[in-house]
Write a protein that holds these residues in place. Structure first.
Motif, PDB file in Angstrom:
ATOM      1  N   ARG A   1      43.023 -97.619  61.111  1.00 44.17           N
ATOM      2  CA  ARG A   1      44.482 -97.778  61.139  1.00 44.17           C
ATOM      3  C   ARG A   1      45.187 -96.442  60.888  1.00 44.17           C
ATOM      4  O   ARG A   1      46.131 -96.084  61.577  1.00 44.17           O
ATOM      5  CB  ARG A   1      44.912 -98.800  60.107  1.00 44.17           C
ATOM      6  N   ILE A   2      44.713 -95.714  59.915  1.00 45.46           N
ATOM      7  CA  ILE A   2      45.360 -94.442  59.576  1.00 45.46           C
ATOM      8  C   ILE A   2      45.071 -93.379  60.644  1.00 45.46           C
ATOM      9  O   ILE A   2      45.955 -92.617  61.010  1.00 45.46           O
ATOM     10  CB  ILE A   2      44.958 -94.010  58.154  1.00 45.46           C
ATOM     11  N   ALA A   3      43.875 -93.357  61.187  1.00 45.65           N
ATOM     12  CA  ALA A   3      43.576 -92.425  62.282  1.00 45.65           C
ATOM     13  C   ALA A   3      44.317 -92.822  63.550  1.00 45.65           C
ATOM     14  O   ALA A   3      44.788 -91.963  64.293  1.00 45.65           O
ATOM     15  CB  ALA A   3      42.070 -92.388  62.547  1.00 45.65           C
ATOM     16  N   GLY A   4      44.460 -94.126  63.775  1.00 50.22           N
ATOM     17  CA  GLY A   4      45.191 -94.605  64.956  1.00 50.22           C
ATOM     18  C   GLY A   4      46.639 -94.199  64.927  1.00 50.22           C
ATOM     19  O   GLY A   4      47.233 -93.871  65.955  1.00 50.22           O
ATOM     20  N   ASP A   5      47.226 -94.180  63.724  1.00 50.42           N
ATOM     21  CA  ASP A   5      48.610 -93.728  63.588  1.00 50.42           C
ATOM     22  C   ASP A   5      48.740 -92.282  64.021  1.00 50.42           C
ATOM     23  O   ASP A   5      49.770 -91.864  64.515  1.00 50.42           O
ATOM     24  CB  ASP A   5      49.072 -93.848  62.132  1.00 50.42           C
ATOM     25  N   ASP A   6      47.678 -91.519  63.819  1.00 52.19           N
ATOM     26  CA  ASP A   6      47.700 -90.100  64.173  1.00 52.19           C
ATOM     27  C   ASP A   6      47.877 -89.872  65.664  1.00 52.19           C
ATOM     28  O   ASP A   6      48.357 -88.834  66.078  1.00 52.19           O
ATOM     29  CB  ASP A   6      46.374 -89.470  63.746  1.00 52.19           C
ATOM     30  N   LEU A   7      47.457 -90.834  66.466  1.00 49.15           N
ATOM     31  CA  LEU A   7      47.570 -90.667  67.903  1.00 49.15           C
ATOM     32  C   LEU A   7      49.024 -90.673  68.354  1.00 49.15           C
ATOM     33  O   LEU A   7      49.362 -90.106  69.380  1.00 49.15           O
ATOM     34  CB  LEU A   7      46.787 -91.770  68.629  1.00 49.15           C
ATOM     35  N   ARG A   8      49.886 -91.318  67.582  1.00 49.55           N
ATOM     36  CA  ARG A   8      51.307 -91.392  67.921  1.00 49.55           C
ATOM     37  C   ARG A   8      52.121 -90.286  67.277  1.00 49.55           C
ATOM     38  O   ARG A   8      53.175 -89.926  67.752  1.00 49.55           O
ATOM     39  CB  ARG A   8      51.863 -92.751  67.504  1.00 49.55           C
ATOM     40  N   LYS A   9      51.618 -89.765  66.156  1.00 55.06           N
ATOM     41  CA  LYS A   9      52.349 -88.751  65.396  1.00 55.06           C
ATOM     42  C   LYS A   9      51.381 -87.656  64.986  1.00 55.06           C
ATOM     43  O   LYS A   9      50.186 -87.769  65.185  1.00 55.06           O
ATOM     44  CB  LYS A   9      52.956 -89.352  64.127  1.00 55.06           C
ATOM     45  N   ASN A  10      51.908 -86.663  64.358  1.00 58.45           N
ATOM     46  CA  ASN A  10      51.062 -85.579  63.885  1.00 58.45           C
ATOM     47  C   ASN A  10      50.898 -85.633  62.369  1.00 58.45           C
ATOM     48  O   ASN A  10      50.827 -84.622  61.707  1.00 58.45           O
ATOM     49  CB  ASN A  10      51.656 -84.236  64.326  1.00 58.45           C
ATOM     50  N   ASP A  11      50.881 -86.838  61.798  1.00 57.36           N
ATOM     51  CA  ASP A  11      50.707 -87.022  60.362  1.00 57.36           C
ATOM     52  C   ASP A  11      49.226 -87.187  60.027  1.00 57.36           C
ATOM     53  O   ASP A  11      48.369 -87.152  60.897  1.00 57.36           O
ATOM     54  CB  ASP A  11      51.479 -88.257  59.891  1.00 57.36           C
ATOM     55  N   ASN A  12      48.959 -87.388  58.756  1.00 56.06           N
ATOM     56  CA  ASN A  12      47.606 -87.623  58.250  1.00 56.06           C
ATOM     57  C   ASN A  12      46.664 -86.476  58.579  1.00 56.06           C
ATOM     58  O   ASN A  12      45.632 -86.654  59.214  1.00 56.06           O
ATOM     59  CB  ASN A  12      47.053 -88.965  58.743  1.00 56.06           C
ATOM     60  N   LYS A  13      47.046 -85.314  58.122  1.00 57.76           N
ATOM     61  CA  LYS A  13      46.216 -84.124  58.317  1.00 57.76           C
ATOM     62  C   LYS A  13      44.903 -84.318  57.558  1.00 57.76           C
ATOM     63  O   LYS A  13      44.910 -84.642  56.372  1.00 57.76           O
ATOM     64  CB  LYS A  13      46.922 -82.886  57.770  1.00 57.76           C
ATOM     65  N   PRO A  14      43.762 -84.133  58.222  1.00 55.98           N
ATOM     66  CA  PRO A  14      42.474 -84.328  57.549  1.00 55.98           C
ATOM     67  C   PRO A  14      42.319 -83.493  56.284  1.00 55.98           C
ATOM     68  O   PRO A  14      41.773 -83.976  55.289  1.00 55.98           O
ATOM     69  CB  PRO A  14      41.452 -83.917  58.612  1.00 55.98           C
ATOM     70  N   THR A  15      42.812 -82.266  56.294  1.00 55.86           N
ATOM     71  CA  THR A  15      42.687 -81.448  55.087  1.00 55.86           C
ATOM     72  C   THR A  15      43.511 -82.027  53.946  1.00 55.86           C
ATOM     73  O   THR A  15      43.109 -81.942  52.780  1.00 55.86           O
ATOM     74  CB  THR A  15      43.114 -79.991  55.342  1.00 55.86           C
ATOM     75  N   GLN A  16      44.643 -82.626  54.263  1.00 57.56           N
ATOM     76  CA  GLN A  16      45.481 -83.230  53.243  1.00 57.56           C
ATOM     77  C   GLN A  16      44.791 -84.467  52.641  1.00 57.56           C
ATOM     78  O   GLN A  16      44.766 -84.656  51.432  1.00 57.56           O
ATOM     79  CB  GLN A  16      46.833 -83.617  53.828  1.00 57.56           C
ATOM     80  N   LEU A  17      44.203 -85.297  53.513  1.00 55.24           N
ATOM     81  CA  LEU A  17      43.499 -86.479  53.025  1.00 55.24           C
ATOM     82  C   LEU A  17      42.328 -86.064  52.142  1.00 55.24           C
ATOM     83  O   LEU A  17      42.055 -86.683  51.106  1.00 55.24           O
ATOM     84  CB  LEU A  17      43.009 -87.345  54.183  1.00 55.24           C
ATOM     85  N   ARG A  18      41.663 -84.992  52.534  1.00 53.03           N
ATOM     86  CA  ARG A  18      40.526 -84.495  51.760  1.00 53.03           C
ATOM     87  C   ARG A  18      40.976 -84.022  50.372  1.00 53.03           C
ATOM     88  O   ARG A  18      40.267 -84.221  49.377  1.00 53.03           O
ATOM     89  CB  ARG A  18      39.844 -83.359  52.532  1.00 53.03           C
ATOM     90  N   LYS A  19      42.159 -83.415  50.286  1.00 50.97           N
ATOM     91  CA  LYS A  19      42.679 -82.976  48.981  1.00 50.97           C
ATOM     92  C   LYS A  19      42.882 -84.167  48.048  1.00 50.97           C
ATOM     93  O   LYS A  19      42.576 -84.084  46.857  1.00 50.97           O
ATOM     94  CB  LYS A  19      43.992 -82.215  49.153  1.00 50.97           C
ATOM     95  N   PHE A  20      43.389 -85.268  48.604  1.00 54.71           N
ATOM     96  CA  PHE A  20      43.569 -86.469  47.772  1.00 54.71           C
ATOM     97  C   PHE A  20      42.214 -87.008  47.320  1.00 54.71           C
ATOM     98  O   PHE A  20      42.040 -87.359  46.158  1.00 54.71           O
ATOM     99  CB  PHE A  20      44.369 -87.534  48.527  1.00 54.71           C
ATOM    100  N   TYR A  21      41.265 -87.071  48.240  1.00 51.73           N
ATOM    101  CA  TYR A  21      39.928 -87.542  47.885  1.00 51.73           C
ATOM    102  C   TYR A  21      39.318 -86.639  46.806  1.00 51.73           C
ATOM    103  O   TYR A  21      38.765 -87.123  45.813  1.00 51.73           O
ATOM    104  CB  TYR A  21      39.026 -87.599  49.116  1.00 51.73           C
ATOM    105  N   ASP A  22      39.443 -85.328  46.983  1.00 55.05           N
ATOM    106  CA  ASP A  22      38.879 -84.390  46.010  1.00 55.05           C
ATOM    107  C   ASP A  22      39.492 -84.582  44.628  1.00 55.05           C
ATOM    108  O   ASP A  22      38.789 -84.480  43.608  1.00 55.05           O
ATOM    109  CB  ASP A  22      39.074 -82.943  46.474  1.00 55.05           C
ATOM    110  N   GLU A  23      40.778 -84.861  44.570  1.00 56.75           N
ATOM    111  CA  GLU A  23      41.413 -85.068  43.264  1.00 56.75           C
ATOM    112  C   GLU A  23      40.936 -86.375  42.619  1.00 56.75           C
ATOM    113  O   GLU A  23      40.730 -86.440  41.411  1.00 56.75           O
ATOM    114  CB  GLU A  23      42.937 -85.044  43.364  1.00 56.75           C
ATOM    115  N   ILE A  24      40.727 -87.391  43.432  1.00 60.15           N
ATOM    116  CA  ILE A  24      40.186 -88.651  42.906  1.00 60.15           C
ATOM    117  C   ILE A  24      38.778 -88.416  42.345  1.00 60.15           C
ATOM    118  O   ILE A  24      38.437 -88.912  41.271  1.00 60.15           O
ATOM    119  CB  ILE A  24      40.191 -89.751  43.989  1.00 60.15           C
ATOM    120  N   VAL A  25      37.972 -87.632  43.064  1.00 62.18           N
ATOM    121  CA  VAL A  25      36.626 -87.292  42.594  1.00 62.18           C
ATOM    122  C   VAL A  25      36.711 -86.534  41.266  1.00 62.18           C
ATOM    123  O   VAL A  25      35.940 -86.805  40.334  1.00 62.18           O
ATOM    124  CB  VAL A  25      35.855 -86.471  43.656  1.00 62.18           C
TER     125      VAL A  25
END
Length: 128
Positions: free
Chosen positions: A27-51
Motif C-alpha cells: 500500500r505504501i509503495a503503491g502510493d509512491d507510484l502516484r506521488k514522490n513521497d515515501n522516500k526509502p531513505t526516510q523510511l529506513r531512518k524511522f526503522y533505524d530509530e525504532i531499532v
C-alpha cells in the motif's frame, strides 16, 4: 493503515510479519507510484530509530517508562517528514497505529519486528 501488534489469546497473529507487513508495504509503495513521497531513505531512518529504542529498552527494560515519551515522539517526526513531503499519510498512519500499541518492552520489540518485515517487503515492492 491500522495494524494490530498485540497478542490475542496470548499469541501473535501468525501473519503479522508476513501478509500484514506485505500488505502495508504494498500500500505504501503503491502510493509512491502516484506521488514522490515515501522516500526509502526516510523510511529506513524511522526503522533505524525504532531499532535503536528497542536496543536501549532491551538493555534497560526498567527504563521503558522513561523512554516511552521519546519513542512516541516518532509520531511528531513522521508528521514533520510528511510536511516536508518525504512520507505520506499512509506511512504516518502506520507509525501512529504501531506506536499507539507500544505499551511495554515486548510490544516495542514486536513493532520493531513488524517494521523489519515491512522494510523487507517495501524493498521488494519498490526496489529503486
Amino acid at each position: 493503515m491500522e495494524i494490530k501488534i498485540g497478542k490475542t489469546d496470548g499469541k501473535l497473529d501468525p501473519e503479522l510479519f508476513n501478509s500484514v507487513a506485505h500488505q502495508a508495504a504494498r500500500r505504501i509503495a503503491g502510493d509512491d507510484l502516484r506521488k514522490n513521497d515515501n522516500k526509502p531513505t526516510q523510511l529506513r531512518k524511522f526503522y533505524d530509530e525504532i531499532v535503536l529504542w528497542d536496543s536501549k529498552v532491551s538493555l534497560h527494560p526498567e527504563k521503558f517508562d522513561e523512554y516511552l515519551p521519546f519513542i512516541r515522539m516518532l509520531n511528531a517526526k513522521a508528521a514533520y517528514a510528511k510536511g516536508r513531503k518525504l512520507v505520506d499519510d499512509n506511512f504516518v498512519n502506520l507509525m501512529h497505529s504501531g506506536l499507539a500499541q507500544v505499551v511495554c518492552p515486548e510490544t516495542l520489540h514486536t513493532f520493531k519486528l513488524f517494521m523489519e518485515a515491512f522494510m523487507g517487503f517495501y524493498k521488494q515492492e519498490r526496489p529503486n
